[in-house]
Design a protein around this motif. Structure first.
Motif, PDB file in Angstrom:
ATOM      1  N   GLU A 183       0.828  -1.193   0.000  1.00 49.43           N
ATOM      2  CA  GLU A 183       0.000   0.000   0.000  1.00 49.43           C
ATOM      3  C   GLU A 183       0.872   1.256   0.000  1.00 49.43           C
ATOM      4  OE1 GLU A 183      -0.505  -2.697   1.750  1.00 49.43           O
ATOM      5  OE2 GLU A 183      -2.610  -3.010   2.295  1.00 49.43           O
ATOM      6  N   TYR A 237     -15.276  -5.786   0.226  1.00 51.93           N
ATOM      7  CA  TYR A 237     -14.513  -4.818   1.012  1.00 51.93           C
ATOM      8  C   TYR A 237     -15.425  -4.027   1.942  1.00 51.93           C
ATOM      9  CZ  TYR A 237     -10.605  -1.691   1.979  1.00 51.93           C
ATOM     10  OH  TYR A 237      -9.591  -1.000   2.595  1.00 51.93           O
ATOM     11  N   SER A 290      -6.465  -1.473  -2.085  1.00 45.90           N
ATOM     12  CA  SER A 290      -7.058  -2.761  -1.714  1.00 45.90           C
ATOM     13  C   SER A 290      -8.171  -3.155  -2.678  1.00 45.90           C
ATOM     14  CB  SER A 290      -7.607  -2.695  -0.285  1.00 45.90           C
ATOM     15  OG  SER A 290      -6.561  -2.507   0.648  1.00 45.90           O
ATOM     16  N   SER A 300      -6.606  -4.233  -5.930  1.00 44.15           N
ATOM     17  CA  SER A 300      -5.965  -5.543  -5.755  1.00 44.15           C
ATOM     18  C   SER A 300      -6.997  -6.662  -5.749  1.00 44.15           C
ATOM     19  CB  SER A 300      -5.158  -5.555  -4.450  1.00 44.15           C
ATOM     20  OG  SER A 300      -4.122  -4.602  -4.485  1.00 44.15           O
ATOM     21  N   THR A 345      -5.083  -9.998  -4.616  1.00 51.24           N
ATOM     22  CA  THR A 345      -5.307 -10.395  -3.230  1.00 51.24           C
ATOM     23  C   THR A 345      -6.678 -11.041  -3.105  1.00 51.24           C
ATOM     24  OG1 THR A 345      -6.216  -8.212  -2.658  1.00 51.24           O
ATOM     25  CG2 THR A 345      -3.860  -8.558  -2.289  1.00 51.24           C
ATOM     26  N   TYR A 380      -6.727  -6.515   5.907  1.00 56.16           N
ATOM     27  CA  TYR A 380      -6.349  -5.577   4.858  1.00 56.16           C
ATOM     28  C   TYR A 380      -7.185  -4.305   4.912  1.00 56.16           C
ATOM     29  CZ  TYR A 380      -3.635  -9.331   2.588  1.00 56.16           C
ATOM     30  OH  TYR A 380      -2.720 -10.309   2.302  1.00 56.16           O
TER      31      TYR A 380
END
Length: 602
Positions: free
Chosen positions: A267, A358, A404, A407, A413, A430
């Motif tokens: 990051e 997320y 994030s 990714s 990820t 994360y």
């Protein structure tokens, strides 16, 4: 237009324009009475630039000696706070957050939670084996993770007890928590937030059970977040300073913390790009020439880029591949190749699914109230400030969140929770790097709310108290059932169940150990702290060529063998399965589930 005072150019040297050097960086901040309010200065701007008597300057520089005096000093007008390096209350906030972190560490370490996660033990092992292993040296940093957290852990893990109990990690992470809280407080001051708003921002940060837990462990997030927040604090100081700070000052106060973040998690690499763009925009608005823009952006990015160059060189020198950490044997891509080919990375190529995953991890990391308040703050910030310097800095703190999401959407990820397909708990931590962004949005909301309610006496207090009470109740709600309501704690609890057989077997081996080397693939059986033995007693990947030889001829290298039977990723188990005769000199002395302990027959 820029909110910065132009302290250079043809007018800068004219005495009639000296007021620019001390002008309020955010002139729209309203006045009034109350805890977070400061009256507008009605006197001519030039009067502000008049030199103060030496005695008065010395009095202003003295630190408050009592709590009431400190409380009053923390409520100094934002324009006054922008003049110097000191922000009243920084030290107090640092130590208050340290106390909170210490309490969390005592609970976490004493319960064993601080070393219950496999990566936590691996990070402690990497740091310790630099000096305690069959092949000590900095090559033991490996390439799986970036090196800064392990290097910072190095002095603390030299004491065996501190290392083995996880206290070493708790010390470092608690210091990172204190630094993060203090930096967040200073950012709020530089952005013109009142005292209550600044404290609310810190409270948002430390009221997250996920943050408090992770900041008791050896995971890499504490160093990353502390580095990012200190970088943001340095940028805020540079942006709002009435004095034109030098390139060296920007490199020290923003570049060095960013270099630490860059060498903690990837990051930080994204922050180099975002931060450089931010510096370029703010510097352009200062109208000091394109050359100055190049100088300042170079100063900001030089150290982080140099750190990346070192990392590439390290990988090239040690593995013959500068991108070993991206495409090597132990890279993230290699480790998750099985689930990727199995179609279990459902977020890849799907931004909507990535956002859904997320979002729910954010909810289970910070709470719905925090997200709702931050959302309101974001809307107000966008509508009220647009792309002002202050708004740009707050938006910049979202770089980790954007990283994030990208990714996840690109399949780099994977995050699993009880709201994903397939369900599970993996990599939920994360989301914690979004904490600075959420905290500053809510601090901004608190600050603007006090400006919109001038009729209330001491208008900052009821708003701040209401926010604080809401956050406190939310924390209590999440901690009432942490194994389902706090993502990272649920993940740890899941790992405690999943690896109970492994940990039980390692604990038995440590208790019955009577000397000799232990052959083990600690990359797949990472809970070696449960052995309570020095790492020099292990023959593992840190032994280099000896590890390869020991797998071919174990009897001449190790008295003990620990393996995960039937697990192809366990290279020791695979070597024994390839040629069962290699175990002919050993007897099975303990087993639990698929885990086996063999001892050399005397």
């Amino acid at each position: 237009m820029s909110t910065e005072a132009d302290t250079s150019g043809p007018h800068a040297q004219h005495p009639g324009h000296a007021a620019h050097a001390v002008a309020h960086p955010y002139p729209h901040v309203s006045g009034g009475s109350g805890d977070d309010a400061h009256p507008r200065v009605a006197a001519p701007a030039v009067a502000l630039a008049q030199p103060q008597p030496l005695q008065q300057q010395q009095q202003q520089q003295q630190r408050p000696r009592t709590l009431p005096a400190l409380w009053r000093a923390m409520n100094a007008p934002p324009a006054e706070l922008a003049r110097g390096r000191r922000i009243p209350g920084t030290v107090a906030v640092f130590w208050a957050v340290i106390v909170i972190g210490t309490i969390a560490s005592i609970i976490s370490v004493s319960s064993g939670a601080s070393t219950a996660y496999r990566d936590e033990q691996l990070h402690l092992t990497i740091a310790r084996r630099i000096t305690d292993s069959t092949g000590p040296g900095f090559q033991q940093l490996g390439t799986v993770w970036l090196p800064a957290p392990h290097l910072l852990l190095l002095p603390f893990v030299q004491n065996f007890w501190l290392w083995n109990t996880g206290i070493a990690a708790a010390i470092l992470s608690t210091l990172c928590l204190g630094a993060s809280g203090a930096a967040l407080y200073r950012i709020g001051a530089r952005l013109g937030f009142g005292r209550n708003a600044r404290l609310i921002g810190v409270l948002v940060f430390v009221s997250s059970p996920g943050i408090l837990y992770v900041f008791t462990t050896a995971l890499t997030e504490p160093v990353l977040i502390a580095g990012m927040l200190c970088c943001f604090a340095g940028l805020a100081r540079w942006m709002t300073s009435p004095r034109s700070l030098s390139a060296g000052e920007l490199a020290v106060f923003a570049g060095i913390p960013l270099a630490v973040a860059t060498m903690s998690r990837y990051e930080g690499w994204a922050l180099i790009a975002g931060g450089t763009l931010f510096v370029a925009i703010v510097q352009l608005r200062k109208r000091q020439g394109f050359k100055r823009v190049v100088i300042m952006t170079s100063a900001f990015a030089a150290l982080p880029i140099a750190a990346i160059a070192w990392w590439l060189s390290y990988n090239w020198a040690l593995y013959g591949n500068p991108l070993e950490f991206i495409n090597g044997q132990f890279s993230a891509a290699a480790l998750q190749a099985t689930i990727t080919t199995g179609g279990l990375v459902t977020t890849k190529g799907n931004l909507g699914m990535s956002s859904w995953v997320y979002f729910w991890v954010l909810v289970q990391s910070f709470g719905a109230i925090t997200l709702a308040l931050a959302g309101v703050g974001a809307v107000i910030l966008a509508a009220r400030e647009g792309l002002s310097n202050r708004a740009l800095l707050i938006w910049l703190t979202a770089v980790a969140m954007v990283f994030s999401l990208v990714s996840l959407a690109t399949g780099q990820t994977v995050i699993y929770s009880d709201h994903t397909l397939p369900p599970g708990w993996w990599n939920t931590r994360y989301a914690l790097s979004s904490a600075p962004f959420l905290a500053l949005l809510i601090a901004y909301l608190c600050h603007t709310a006090t400006e919109w309610m001038p009729a209330l006496r001491h208008r900052g207090r009821p708003i701040a108290l209401a926010l604080a009470l809401s956050l406190a109740l939310q924390t209590c709600f999440m901690l009432a059932e942490p194994f389902t309501r706090v993502a990272v704690i649920a993940e740890v609890h899941d790992q405690q169940s999943s690896f109970s057989d492994m940990r039980g077997t390692l604990t038995w081996l440590g208790a019955n150990y009577d000397g000799g080397k232990i052959l083990i693939d600690e990359s797949n059986n990472p809970f070696v702290l449960d052995l309570k033995l020095p790492l020099v007693d292990l023959v593992d990947y840190s032994a280099g060529a000896d590890f390869i030889d020991a797998r071919k001829s174990p009897a001449s290298h190790a008295r003990w063998i620990f393996l995960h039977e039937g697990e192809p990723a366990d290279v020791v188990a695979a070597s024994m399965a390839e040629d069962p005769a290699r175990l002919s000199s050993y007897s099975l002395v303990y087993s639990d589930g698929p885990y086996r302990v063999y001892r050399l027959v005397d």
